[in-house]
Design a protein around this motif. Structure first.
Motif, PDB file in Angstrom:
ATOM      1  N   HIS A 217       0.489  -1.319   0.221  1.00  0.00           N
ATOM      2  CA  HIS A 217      -0.347   0.146  -0.185  1.00  0.00           C
ATOM      3  C   HIS A 217       0.740   1.568  -0.142  1.00  0.00           C
TER       4      HIS A 217
ATOM      5  N   TYR B 227       0.843   1.322   4.829  1.00  0.00           N
ATOM      6  CA  TYR B 227       1.111   0.189   5.356  1.00  0.00           C
ATOM      7  C   TYR B 227       1.664   0.271   7.505  1.00  0.00           C
TER       8      TYR B 227
ATOM      9  N   HIS C 131      -4.532   0.047  -1.330  1.00  0.00           N
ATOM     10  CA  HIS C 131      -4.659   0.962  -0.626  1.00  0.00           C
ATOM     11  C   HIS C 131      -4.071   2.694  -0.127  1.00  0.00           C
TER      12      HIS C 131
ATOM     13  N   LYS D 134      -3.691   2.352   4.794  1.00  0.00           N
ATOM     14  CA  LYS D 134      -3.818   1.250   6.195  1.00  0.00           C
ATOM     15  C   LYS D 134      -3.407   1.539   7.820  1.00  0.00           C
ATOM     16  N   SER D 135      -4.244   1.171   7.939  1.00  0.00           N
ATOM     17  CA  SER D 135      -3.209   1.617   9.563  1.00  0.00           C
ATOM     18  C   SER D 135      -4.343   0.872  10.740  1.00  0.00           C
ATOM     19  N   ARG D 136      -3.473  -0.213  11.046  1.00  0.00           N
ATOM     20  CA  ARG D 136      -3.802  -1.019  12.282  1.00  0.00           C
ATOM     21  C   ARG D 136      -3.876  -0.474  14.197  1.00  0.00           C
TER      22      ARG D 136
ATOM     23  N   TYR E 225     -10.089   0.177  -1.161  1.00  0.00           N
ATOM     24  CA  TYR E 225      -9.644   1.170   0.145  1.00  0.00           C
ATOM     25  C   TYR E 225      -8.901   2.250  -0.140  1.00  0.00           C
TER      26      TYR E 225
ATOM     27  N   GLU F  30      -8.582   2.378   5.784  1.00  0.00           N
ATOM     28  CA  GLU F  30      -8.926   1.634   6.280  1.00  0.00           C
ATOM     29  C   GLU F  30      -8.740   1.422   7.661  1.00  0.00           C
TER      30      GLU F  30
ATOM     31  N   PRO G 177      -8.522  -1.747   9.219  1.00  0.00           N
ATOM     32  CA  PRO G 177      -9.071  -3.359   9.503  1.00  0.00           C
ATOM     33  C   PRO G 177      -9.377  -4.339  10.701  1.00  0.00           C
TER      34      PRO G 177
END
Length: 390
Positions: A178, A181, A202, A205-207, A228, A231, A233
């Motif tokens: 991404h 990420y 994406h 994107k982030s956790r 996306y 996102e 997730p």
């Protein structure tokens, strides 16, 4: 007075120090050593500097192209500054530890004025920066044409802060890499930055346990193939305030923002969407918000939706003062100028957002293209990412 004079004189004598390797190290009395790097200097590459650096050093790098100059940084309190223009790090087939142009793991590291370009590795996860541990602060940087712009590990104590930066055309093309990420770190903060044209993956994107996405432009634009645009997730606490977020007409994924799609992992899962302008470029079938079922809360207030659909259709939540608008309601939507038109009925139709803990959902800044933001001082709010002055 004589003692003070001797101290000043001694400091002057220490303005330069020799380390026995033919290299001059400048000393900054306030911050520590200043290491100067450039093709005409004693230290010509960042890789060379990485073998000599110590905690607290400032690395000033002359503008120019540095090819195959990859490095691992493990020290604390490092500052990297571009001098005289942009520093362009071109991977050109090289990588540090098979991971990317830079690998950063250690303490606090700040990077200002660098471009990370073209990272590729055998496992298809080549990153401009592979961030593994510590606190990484990125300012005025660009991540272009890598397999990942920045890819982080999942160290639960780490933090990543990004401001005034650009992420473009990153991604291998498999949907697993991404523009940005972020793994399961403690905190992500992104402000005043521009994300566009990810390759199948994406835009962001982030956790992270907590994500603050504030005053940015995430737009897939003409010909874009990003999945996306934004996102989260695994949920977490996500503040999304004052952003322009747009999906292109050519995307294969109809969702713009997704939350919890891979399952909620932590105890605190709260999504706050305030004063964003969300643009669906698809002619049909676009979805502004995708929420996975589970224990979570959603508050969406003062958002503008351009296109068909609603936020409420995503599922239970608190939805206040969100509006649909046509393309004609903006200054020049065809040129991605989503300031409200002078005759828009939405001008000053915002409501006061609540305080959430120590953070107000009221926008305090506004995105300025191509990658910055400015302070915002308005008494009467309008919905959307761009406020009306006066």
């Amino acid at each position: 007075m004589k003692t003070a004079s001797r101290i000043v004189a001694a400091a002057s004598l220490l303005a330069f120090a020799w380390l026995g390797v033919g290299t001059v190290w400048a000393l900054d009395a306030a911050a520590g050593r200043v290491i100067r790097i450039g093709p005409e200097r004693e230290i010509r590459t960042l890789q060379q500097a990485s073998r000599l650096v110590r905690d607290g050093d400032i690395l000033e790098v002359d503008a120019g192209d540095y090819r195959r100059d990859v490095a691992v940084w493990t020290h604390d309190r490092l500052e990297f500054r571009a001098v005289g223009g942009r520093v362009r790090l071109l991977a050109d087939g090289a990588s540090a530890e098979g991971k990317g142009i830079w690998v950063v793991r250690g303490g606090t590291v700040s990077v200002d004025g660098f471009d990370f370009i073209g990272a590729r590795v055998p496992d298809r996860n080549g990153a401009g920066i592979r961030f593994e541990k510590g606190v990484l602060r990125i300012r005025d940087c660009r991540f272009l044409d890598n397999e990942n712009g920045i890819l982080t590990a999942s160290d639960g104590e780490s933090a990543l802060e990004i401001s005034n930066s650009e992420f473009a055309r990153n991604g291998f093309g498999d949907g697993q890499s991404h523009n940005l990420y972020v793994g399961a770190i403690a905190r992500l903060t992104v402000t005043g930055s521009y994300f566009h044209h990810a390759r199948v993956g994406h835009l962001l994107k982030s956790r992270a346990r907590e994500s603050r996405i504030l005053y940015n432009r995430l737009t897939d634009e003409i010909g874009g193939t990003a999945s996306y645009e934004l996102e989260f997730p695994n949920g977490g606490v996500a503040y999304v305030i004052g952003n322009l977020i747009q999906q292109s007409s050519t995307t294969e994924n109809p969702h713009i923002i997704a939350y919890g799609a891979e399952g909620y992992r932590g105890e605190n899962n709260h999504l706050y969407l305030a004063n964003n302008t969300l643009v669906d470029g698809r002619t049909q079938g676009g979805v502004f918000l995708r929420l996975a079922p589970g224990t979570r809360s959603v508050l969406a207030i003062n958002n503008i939706l351009v296109g068909n659909g609603s936020l409420e259709s995503a599922g239970p939540g608190t939805y206040r003062n969100n509006f649909n608008a046509g393309w004609e309601g903006f200054e020049r939507a065809a040129r991605d100028d989503y300031r409200l038109a002078a005759d828009s009925p939405l001008r000053f139709k915002g409501v006061e957002p609540p305080q959430v803990g120590r953070l107000s959902l009221r926008p305090e800044q506004q995105y300025v293209h191509p990658r910055s933001s400015r302070p915002l001082r308005v008494e009467r709010l309008s919905p959307g990412a761009f406020q009306v002055d006066g």
